[in-house]
Design an enzyme around this catalytic site. Structure first.
Site, PDB file in Angstrom:
ATOM      1  N   THR A  12       0.817  -1.216   0.000  1.00 27.53           N
ATOM      2  CA  THR A  12       0.000   0.000   0.000  1.00 27.53           C
ATOM      3  C   THR A  12       0.854   1.270   0.000  1.00 27.53           C
ATOM      4  O   THR A  12       0.324   2.372  -0.075  1.00 27.53           O
ATOM      5  CB  THR A  12      -0.945   0.041   1.221  1.00 27.53           C
ATOM      6  N   GLN A  14       4.177   3.817  -1.408  1.00 31.95           N
ATOM      7  CA  GLN A  14       4.580   4.364  -2.707  1.00 31.95           C
ATOM      8  C   GLN A  14       5.229   3.293  -3.586  1.00 31.95           C
ATOM      9  O   GLN A  14       4.759   3.002  -4.696  1.00 31.95           O
ATOM     10  CB  GLN A  14       5.569   5.520  -2.509  1.00 31.95           C
ATOM     11  N   ASP A  15       6.305   2.683  -3.103  1.00 25.98           N
ATOM     12  CA  ASP A  15       7.038   1.714  -3.917  1.00 25.98           C
ATOM     13  C   ASP A  15       6.212   0.466  -4.181  1.00 25.98           C
ATOM     14  O   ASP A  15       6.238  -0.092  -5.286  1.00 25.98           O
ATOM     15  CB  ASP A  15       8.355   1.316  -3.226  1.00 25.98           C
ATOM     16  N   SER A 126      18.526   1.234   2.271  1.00 26.68           N
ATOM     17  CA  SER A 126      18.333   2.683   2.152  1.00 26.68           C
ATOM     18  C   SER A 126      19.658   3.437   2.193  1.00 26.68           C
ATOM     19  O   SER A 126      20.591   3.042   2.900  1.00 26.68           O
ATOM     20  CB  SER A 126      17.455   3.158   3.314  1.00 26.68           C
ATOM     21  N   GLU A 128      20.024   6.010   3.755  1.00 24.27           N
ATOM     22  CA  GLU A 128      20.170   6.508   5.126  1.00 24.27           C
ATOM     23  C   GLU A 128      21.177   5.670   5.921  1.00 24.27           C
ATOM     24  O   GLU A 128      21.657   6.102   6.968  1.00 24.27           O
ATOM     25  CB  GLU A 128      18.814   6.505   5.843  1.00 24.27           C
ATOM     26  N   TYR A 150      16.143   4.710  12.328  1.00 25.52           N
ATOM     27  CA  TYR A 150      15.724   4.100  11.061  1.00 25.52           C
ATOM     28  C   TYR A 150      16.942   3.607  10.284  1.00 25.52           C
ATOM     29  O   TYR A 150      16.975   2.466   9.810  1.00 25.52           O
ATOM     30  CB  TYR A 150      14.953   5.128  10.224  1.00 25.52           C
ATOM     31  N   LYS A 154      17.953  -0.263   9.316  1.00 24.90           N
ATOM     32  CA  LYS A 154      18.170  -0.666   7.925  1.00 24.90           C
ATOM     33  C   LYS A 154      19.539  -1.338   7.740  1.00 24.90           C
ATOM     34  O   LYS A 154      19.689  -2.234   6.907  1.00 24.90           O
ATOM     35  CB  LYS A 154      18.047   0.541   6.989  1.00 24.90           C
ATOM     36  N   PHE A 189       6.605  13.398   4.064  1.00 25.33           N
ATOM     37  CA  PHE A 189       7.959  13.491   3.507  1.00 25.33           C
ATOM     38  C   PHE A 189       8.189  14.873   2.904  1.00 25.33           C
ATOM     39  O   PHE A 189       7.291  15.448   2.301  1.00 25.33           O
ATOM     40  CB  PHE A 189       8.181  12.395   2.463  1.00 25.33           C
ATOM     41  N   ARG A 218      20.276  15.747  -1.058  1.00 28.86           N
ATOM     42  CA  ARG A 218      19.882  14.371  -1.332  1.00 28.86           C
ATOM     43  C   ARG A 218      20.002  14.064  -2.821  1.00 28.86           C
ATOM     44  O   ARG A 218      20.016  14.952  -3.675  1.00 28.86           O
ATOM     45  CB  ARG A 218      18.424  14.124  -0.898  1.00 28.86           C
TER      46      ARG A 218
END
Length: 329
Positions: A12, A14-15, A126, A128, A150, A154, A189, A218
């Site tokens: 559900t 975005q990706d 990610s 990040e 986060y 990851k 975001f 970014r």
């Protein structure tokens, strides 16, 4: 010939929604895992909901993962589910670790128990993870130094994927995706916050945009380009990890300027820098080197930074007009 089956966690998001569309076009049977909550938002997949199978499962509950794998027998599993909003990870670090780190272990372990030889596994890593970067640009061999719970979670997820690949011979790969955006990005975001608020300002519905660090840089790409890379990774002969990025870096300030300029607005009249929106530990500069993906996967981004901003502004302008019943002319 039997259709290929793919399981997508986080369908559900975005990706997940773009990947589901992409796989349906390839003739796949798509199974999407959703958590049983009172607030599941099917908005991004509503237009394809009748063409996919939605099943209830949870990265916190390993038995649900085993049951899904046994019942549907997917050949490909894409793990896109995570607590993926960096500011929230500072407020809920333990929950972030449960979903974003240990959740991956539960899923890998479920695959190991059910079918470690057939199933090919993709983990959404990610940029990040690089955090306080040791080199510019960052590639597959750049050391990690995450700067948020986060990012830390990851890194764990990334290394546990490597560990299962090396320990059990599983086809398990990670795509180290740099920031990728679209009109389906969540409003929390920064990119979407910019384009949505700019559209509202243009239509006289808002008068200011509050942002944190305008100098953070970014590597921003277009989400549909990135799901194509995910699929390509699982079609290779050998399981390997890849950096997926545009190789360009832009500041939040540049994103703001482009979005407002496109709407004929002077951003300086509307943007307020709010110290409360700064992160406790921020990542200043992320830019990826996707040479390996370009040479081995034949992957390259198809949308430029400028095009991305315009796509998002156009979509949000249309959305706001629809939300407020504003007609053209």
């Amino acid at each position: 010939m039997e259709r290929k089956r793919a399981l997508i966690t986080g369908i559900t998001g975005q990706d997940g929604s773009y990947l589901a569309e992409f796989l349906l076009e390839k003739g796949y049977e798509v199974i999407g895992m959703v958590r049983r909550t009172s607030t599941v938002n099917f908005e991004r997949i509503r237009h394809i909901q009748d063409r996919i199978t939605l099943v209830q499962g949870d990265l916190l509950d390993q038995s649900s993962l085993i049951d899904i794998l046994r019942e549907y027998r997917p050949q490909e599993v894409y793990n896109l589910a995570a607590q993926s909003f960096v500011p929230t990870s500072f407020k809920q670090p333990v929950l972030t670790g449960e979903f974003t780190a240990l959740g991956v272990t539960r899923l890998l372990e479920a695959i190991r128990l059910v079918d470690p030889t057939t199933i090919r596994f993709y983990q959404a890593s990610s940029s990040e993870m690089f955090g306080k970067v040791r080199e510019v640009p960052q590639n597959e061999n750049t050391p990690f130094h995450p700067r948020s719970p986060y990012g830390v979670a990851k890194v764990y997820a990334h290394w546990i994927t490597v560990n299962y690949r090396e320990s059990y011979g599983m086809f398990a790969v990670s795509g180290i995706c740099f920031n990728h955006e679209s009109p389906r990005r969540g409003l929390e975001f920064v990119t979407r916050k910019i384009t949505y608020t700019a559209a509202r300002i243009k239509l006289g519905l808002a008068h200011e945009l509050r942002l944190g660090n305008l100098e953070a840089r970014r590597d921003w790409g277009y989400a549909p380009d990135y799901v194509r890379a995910m699929w390509l990774m699982l079609q290779q002969d050998e399981p390997e990890d890849y950096v997926i990025a545009t190789g360009e870096t832009h500041s939040v300030r540049e994103f703001v300027e482009l979005a407002f300029d496109y709407l004929g607005l002077d951003w300086r009249k509307y943007v307020v820098v709010d110290p409360a929106l700064y992160r406790p530990a921020d990542v200043d500069l992320l830019v990826g080197d996707a040479t390996k993906a370009r040479t081995k996967l034949g992957w390259a981004p198809s949308v430029t930074f400028e095009q991305l901003v315009k796509i998002m502004v156009d979509a949000d302008l249309a959305l706001v007009k629809q939300e407020y019943g504003i007609r053209e002319g």
